[in-house]
Scaffold this active site. Structure first.
Site, PDB file in Angstrom:
ATOM      1  N   ASP A  99      38.790   0.149  29.693  1.00  0.00           N
ATOM      2  CA  ASP A  99      40.118  -0.121  30.225  1.00  0.00           C
ATOM      3  C   ASP A  99      40.051  -0.805  31.598  1.00  0.00           C
ATOM      4  O   ASP A  99      39.412  -0.310  32.532  1.00  0.00           O
ATOM      5  CB  ASP A  99      40.933   1.176  30.329  1.00  0.00           C
ATOM      6  CG  ASP A  99      41.363   1.666  28.946  1.00  0.00           C
ATOM      7  OD1 ASP A  99      41.569   0.820  28.054  1.00  0.00           O
ATOM      8  OD2 ASP A  99      41.469   2.892  28.763  1.00  0.00           O
ATOM      9  N   HIS A 113      35.602   1.572  24.251  1.00  0.00           N
ATOM     10  CA  HIS A 113      36.327   2.054  23.066  1.00  0.00           C
ATOM     11  C   HIS A 113      36.977   0.909  22.310  1.00  0.00           C
ATOM     12  O   HIS A 113      37.094  -0.210  22.817  1.00  0.00           O
ATOM     13  CB  HIS A 113      37.341   3.134  23.445  1.00  0.00           C
ATOM     14  CG  HIS A 113      38.383   2.691  24.414  1.00  0.00           C
ATOM     15  ND1 HIS A 113      38.156   2.597  25.765  1.00  0.00           N
ATOM     16  CD2 HIS A 113      39.663   2.287  24.234  1.00  0.00           C
ATOM     17  CE1 HIS A 113      39.242   2.176  26.376  1.00  0.00           C
ATOM     18  NE2 HIS A 113      40.179   1.968  25.468  1.00  0.00           N
ATOM     19  N   ARG A 122      49.505   6.580  27.153  1.00  0.00           N
ATOM     20  CA  ARG A 122      48.281   6.613  27.968  1.00  0.00           C
ATOM     21  C   ARG A 122      48.603   6.626  29.453  1.00  0.00           C
ATOM     22  O   ARG A 122      49.410   5.818  29.920  1.00  0.00           O
ATOM     23  CB  ARG A 122      47.410   5.389  27.657  1.00  0.00           C
ATOM     24  CG  ARG A 122      45.986   5.546  28.197  1.00  0.00           C
ATOM     25  CD  ARG A 122      45.165   4.301  27.989  1.00  0.00           C
ATOM     26  NE  ARG A 122      45.345   3.372  29.094  1.00  0.00           N
ATOM     27  CZ  ARG A 122      45.066   2.073  29.038  1.00  0.00           C
ATOM     28  NH1 ARG A 122      44.605   1.533  27.923  1.00  0.00           N
ATOM     29  NH2 ARG A 122      45.243   1.310  30.092  1.00  0.00           N
ATOM     30  N   HIS A 153      36.227  -2.481  24.380  1.00  0.00           N
ATOM     31  CA  HIS A 153      36.571  -2.753  25.781  1.00  0.00           C
ATOM     32  C   HIS A 153      36.484  -1.479  26.609  1.00  0.00           C
ATOM     33  O   HIS A 153      36.405  -0.369  26.077  1.00  0.00           O
ATOM     34  CB  HIS A 153      37.985  -3.355  25.897  1.00  0.00           C
ATOM     35  CG  HIS A 153      39.077  -2.429  25.464  1.00  0.00           C
ATOM     36  ND1 HIS A 153      39.341  -2.136  24.138  1.00  0.00           N
ATOM     37  CD2 HIS A 153      39.989  -1.716  26.182  1.00  0.00           C
ATOM     38  CE1 HIS A 153      40.349  -1.293  24.059  1.00  0.00           C
ATOM     39  NE2 HIS A 153      40.762  -1.007  25.286  1.00  0.00           N
TER      40      HIS A 153
HETATM   41  C1  SIN Z   1      43.317   2.026  24.410  1.00  0.00           C
HETATM   42  O1  SIN Z   1      42.702   0.973  24.212  1.00  0.00           O
HETATM   43  O2  SIN Z   1      43.495   2.457  25.543  1.00  0.00           O
HETATM   44  C2  SIN Z   1      43.882   2.841  23.256  1.00  0.00           C
HETATM   45  C3  SIN Z   1      43.162   2.653  21.988  1.00  0.00           C
HETATM   46  C4  SIN Z   1      44.012   2.995  20.804  1.00  0.00           C
HETATM   47  O3  SIN Z   1      45.178   2.576  20.733  1.00  0.00           O
HETATM   48  O4  SIN Z   1      43.501   3.649  19.900  1.00  0.00           O
END
Ligand code: SIN
Length: 283
Positions: free
Chosen positions: A106, A258, A273, A104
């Site tokens: 973000d 990612h 995050r 995905h």
């Molecule tokens: C995310 O999707 O922003 C984080 C990914 C993760 O938890 O490794």
């Protein structure tokens, strides 16, 4: 402060930023160098950092205003700018194993999706729980001319609500309220997105939130999205980040997809995050 950038991939995709302490204010020249670097490289890795929530937020604000995530259950109570991806929860947040074990970008389901994300690791399992990143500039460049022609000017539909409950963790995700659902109506974005500052073209579809192609029959549309996703996630375009405590990774959501990998959830995993607001994608 003079920063140095050490390549972590054979391509320009990922660099480690050395000689920087993110617990201290970063001077204007360094911010300018980091802004330039995120356009050139798409992923900046800062190792060995020790930062608190205020310092994480202050560093992130050098790159824009911060996004407050729709799913308030994951936000740190006193720091709504920080989403806690913590499998034990943190200060009452809903536990979550990771930010998404599916490819995905973000918050691509908003009309103005975030420019970047800064993920800081506080607790990591001994193995697994990596984050994979796909280089969507390289993926676009490597498409054959027929596919480039086919997707030029085409728009994709992105949404969150339909995906949210299916996506995760055996139904452990919270149910979205009517108010939260109202924040995330479906939107459309160009399939080929241009970076306003550099003019570079990136593929902009993802497995998680792209529901189909505007105006295309469902089956054909799903096949096209799946084909583009499979193309972009070939090993040649993917960097695997194996987390150490104290890593902060800053990625460019305009150019990167990612996906978190599995791990033994009997170990704690806790990440914070922040997410930088972005602008309307242009074709
Ligand atoms: C995310 O999707 O922003 C984080 C990914 C993760 O938890 O490794």
């Amino acid at each position: 402060m003079t920063l140095s950038f050490k390549p972590m991939t054979t391509t320009r995709f990922v660099v480690e930023v050395e000689d920087i302490d993110l617990s201290k204010p970063v001077d204007g020249a360094s911010v300018a160098a980091l802004r330039k670097a995120i356009n050139e490289h798409s992923i900046l890795v800062f190792r060995g950092q020790t930062i608190d929530n205020d310092q994480h937020i202050a560093f992130s604000r050098n790159f824009g205003d911060l996004e407050i995530h729709t799913v308030k259950q994951y936000l740190l109570p006193d720091y709504p700018e920080i989403i806690a991806l913590a499998n034990r929860g943190e200060n009452g947040t809903t536990p979550i194993d990771n930010g998404g074990a599916y490819w995905h970008t973000d918050i691509s389901y908003k009309a103005k999706p975030p420019m970047g994300s800064l993920l800081y690791s506080l607790e990591v399992p001994p193995e697994g729980g990596d984050t994979l990143f796909a280089d969507m500039y390289a993926a676009y460049d490597a498409l054959d001319d027929d596919m480039k022609d086919r997707i030029e000017g085409v728009r994709a539909v992105h949404g969150y609500a339909a995906r949210f409950s299916q996506m995760g963790e055996g139904g452990k995700r919270p149910t979205l309220s009517a108010e939260q659902l109202a924040e995330v109506p479906e939107v459309t974005h160009p399939v080929v997105r241009i970076n306003r500052e550099t003019g570079r073209r990136a593929l902009y579809v993802n497995e998680g939130f792209t529901q189909g192609i505007e105006g295309m029959p469902m089956v054909e549309s799903r096949t096209l999205v799946d084909t583009l996703n499979a193309h972009a996630t070939q090993p040649d375009f993917v960097y695997d980040h194996r987390w150490r405590v104290g890593d902060l990774v800053f990625w460019d959501n305009r150019a990167v997809m990612h996906c978190a990998t599995a791990y033994d959830t009997s170990y704690p995993r806790r990440m914070h995050r922040t997410t930088i607001q972005g602008d309307m994608p242009i074709a």
